[in-house]
Structure formats: C-alpha cells, structure tokens
Design a protein around this motif. Structure first.
Motif, short mmCIF file in Angstrom:
data_model
loop_
_atom_site.label_atom_id
_atom_site.label_comp_id
_atom_site.label_asym_id
_atom_site.label_seq_id
_atom_site.Cartn_x
_atom_site.Cartn_y
_atom_site.Cartn_z
N ASN A 40 4.43 52.45 27.24
CA ASN A 40 4.74 51.07 27.61
C ASN A 40 6.13 50.70 27.08
O ASN A 40 6.32 50.45 25.88
N ARG A 42 8.03 48.12 27.30
CA ARG A 42 8.17 46.79 26.66
C ARG A 42 7.67 46.82 25.22
O ARG A 42 8.28 46.27 24.31
N ALA A 45 10.04 48.66 23.08
CA ALA A 45 11.21 47.83 22.80
C ALA A 45 10.95 46.88 21.63
O ALA A 45 11.84 46.59 20.82
N GLU A 46 9.69 46.42 21.52
CA GLU A 46 9.32 45.54 20.40
C GLU A 46 9.46 46.25 19.06
O GLU A 46 9.80 45.63 18.05
#
Ligand code: TXA
Ligand code: MG
Length: 328
Positions: A40, A42, A45-46
């Motif tokens: 994932n 996203r 990226a977190e």
C-alpha cells in the motif's frame, strides 16, 4: 496512540490496522519496527512522513517465511542457504526484486533490488500472519536518531504519528539486523548487525566482502548501494566522544567492563562483565538514558572491535560523527 501487550486480541487489532493502511510499531528481536502494508503506497508514504525519513532510503520488507521472501526476491542458492540457516532471525537479504513483486515502489526507493527479512520475535511473526500482507518496517525512531529497543522509546520519538504500539519489552539483540547484498556471486556486507561477519563467513565458507563507504553512503555517481548508511545515523542529542579513558566534568560516561574510572556525573555500564552480547543489547537504551540526563557530551569507554564489538563500534562511530547535513 494505543500501547498494549501483544495479546491475541491486540495482534488481531494490529493486523486489521495494517490492512486498513495504518502504522503499527512492533517488537522484533533486533529493535522495534514501524510497520505498514508494503503493498500500500499511501501507507508506506506515512512511514516516511512519521520518521521524517528521506524517500531515497529503502525499507526492509518483513515476511513470515523463506518461501514468502522468495516470492518477492530472486534468491540465489547461496542466499537461500543463508535464509535457511539464519531465518527467522536478525539477517536481511538484499536481492533482485521479482518482476511480479507487488511491493510499492516507494518501499524499494525505485531500486531494482528489495530487502527481505523473516524476524524471529513471536509478536512480529504473529502480526505478519494477522495482517496477511508483507510488512515494510524501518526502525521505529525519528530518522537519524538512536534506534528504539523499548516501547517507551517509540512513543518518545513518534508519539501520535503511530496508531498502535505492541509492547514486547526490551529487544533481545538491541542492534539492527545484518544486511547482506546477495545480488551477485559474492556475498557483500552492507550493514554490520546482530549476526557477526564471522558467522556469515562460517556459513558461506568464504570471506565476506565489505561495501566501501562510498558504495554504502553514495558520494560517487548514482544511488548509494545501501542508502541508509549515511554517516549521521544513530545520533543522540549529546556529542559522543569515543575511546575515552575517563569522563570530564559535565560529561556522562558510557562504561564497559569491570574497571570503571571514578566519575562525578552520570555513569551507565553497558556490561560490567565485559560481555559484548550484553553490551549490544544495552547500547541504544544506554545512549538514550544518558542523553536524557542533559549532559552535553557522552564519553564512551573503548569497546573491543571483535565479534559483535565491530557492529557496536560502527554505531558508536556514526553517533560520534554527529549531525552531518542530510543528502537529498
Ligand atoms: O533489524 C532491523 O533490520 C530493523 C527491524 C525493524 O527489522 N529494521 C531496520 O530498518 O533497521 P531500517 O530502515 O532502519 O534500516 C534498513 C537498512 C537501511 O540501511 C536501508 O538503506 C537498507 O536496509 N536497505 C533497505 N532496502 C535496501 C535495498 N534494496 N538495497 C540496499 N539497502 C537496502
Ligand atoms: Mg533505522
């Protein structure tokens, strides 16, 4: 942020959180990891945002078995033999990414290689199983800071940026995994760690080559081979003074061995018996504890450079190099 023991219920919740794209910090046998679903983009990226980590620095993908690792990376016979011998355990293998590998490109920082590891900690393995996806996880500290070996270290560094911390107590090894480049014929050591060079050499039957500083940290053209090995890693706030025979007034003393010089400030002994395994396990917590005394400088007694002492001295040298400007 929820801090909880890794009970069955907590593991089930943590697995669901990973699947929902959230960050979960979890114990491993080396240091605490900051985990996200590696498929994932996203969620991955977190991780970079929470750590303030430069995105050119790729992450290790944690899986539950050698077969799961081989589904992501092209493991040579030599790599498979190392995995068989040392997994689950504190070894990370860097190999070519498989063409059908579903891992987000951000995890591998756009490289054509991928780092894979099967951790030995029961809670880490249970989390991977509960999540049902490979878990990308760097050490759960702010980028450049000392790695966390207790849940409280994670909370101090990342606070509300992490939704859940599985508290498994103190990490057994206290040093990160050993990172090996197994893309070519010869096995190359990219990062010293909890598995010693001698152990690798005993298993492969030949001397392990060491990546040069330029190869590891960049400095030539192109991307560094192991971008995370930038010199400003593992730094406390205080200055670090190595091979100190004694500590000066105003300093804190990180001692090693049975004979400690008298000191009127804070003293912490990594191992009073001079045991390198014990010293490795205490290193990061010791640096954090002395840093928290507010001392401007931490004097570190000499630590033998053999066996695990090589990795301990590597981390201390990086801590002492201080905060060099970040690249990128
Ligand atoms: O013990 C450990 O390895 C811990 C626990 C949580 O598993 N993890 C850890 O991750 O130390 P991190 O992100 O702090 O360090 C990963 C290292 C970095 O130096 C990174 O550059 C290197 O592995 N690395 C990751 N992928 C790579 C790749 N494709 N090629 C070369 N180096 C890679
Ligand atoms: Mg790290």
């Amino acid at each position: 942020m929820l801090v909880t023991e890794p009970t069955d219920d907590a593991i089930a919740k943590a697995g669901a959180a990973i699947r929902a794209g959230r960050l979960v910090a979890f114990p491993t046998e080396t240091v605490y990891g900051l985990g996200a679903d590696a498929t994932n983009a996203r969620a991955v990226a977190e991780i970079f945002a929470a750590k303030a980590r430069p995105t050119f620095n790729p992450l290790i993908v944690h899986v539950g078995s050698l077969d799961a690792a081989a589904a992501l990376a092209e493991l040579s016979p030599a790599a498979l033999a190392l995995g068989r011998a040392l997994w689950p355990g504190p070894l990370t293998l860097v190999a070519r990414r498989r063409a059908d590998c579903a891992i987000a490109d951000l995890v591998t920082a756009g490289l054509d290689t991928i780092a894979v590891r099967v951790p030995a900690h029961a809670a880490a393995l249970a989390l991977i199983a509960a999540a049902g996806v490979p878990i990308a996880a760097p050490s759960a500290n702010r980028s450049g800071h000392v790695s966390p070996t207790r849940a409280a270290h994670v909370a101090a560094d990342l606070g509300e940026r992490v939704s859940m911390i599985l508290d498994g107590g103190s990490c057994k090894h206290g040093l990160e995994s050993t990172v090996l480049d197994v893309t070519g014929e010869a096995v190359r050591l990219l990062r010293l760690g909890a598995v010693t060079a001698a152990t690798i050499e005993a298993l492969t039957g030949r001397p392990v080559s060491r990546a040069t500083v330029a190869e590891r940290d960049g400095g030539g053209d192109g991307l560094p081979v192991s971008p995370g090995q930038l010199l400003n890693h593992y730094s406390p706030r205080a200055r670090v003074r190595l091979d100190a025979e004694r500590a000066w007034h105003g300093e804190a003393l990180l001692a090693f061995g049975p004979v400690v010089p008298p000191h009127d400030g804070p003293v912490l002994n990594l191992s009073a018996s001079g045991d390198l395994v014990e010293a490795a396990a205490n290193l990061y917590a010791g640096l954090r504890e002395l840093d928290d005394t507010g001392a401007a400088s931490i004097a570190v007694m000499p630590i033998p450079r053999e066996g695990l002492g090589e990795a301990i001295n590597d981390r201390l040298a990086r801590a002492a190099a201080g905060r060099l400007p970040q690249k990128g």
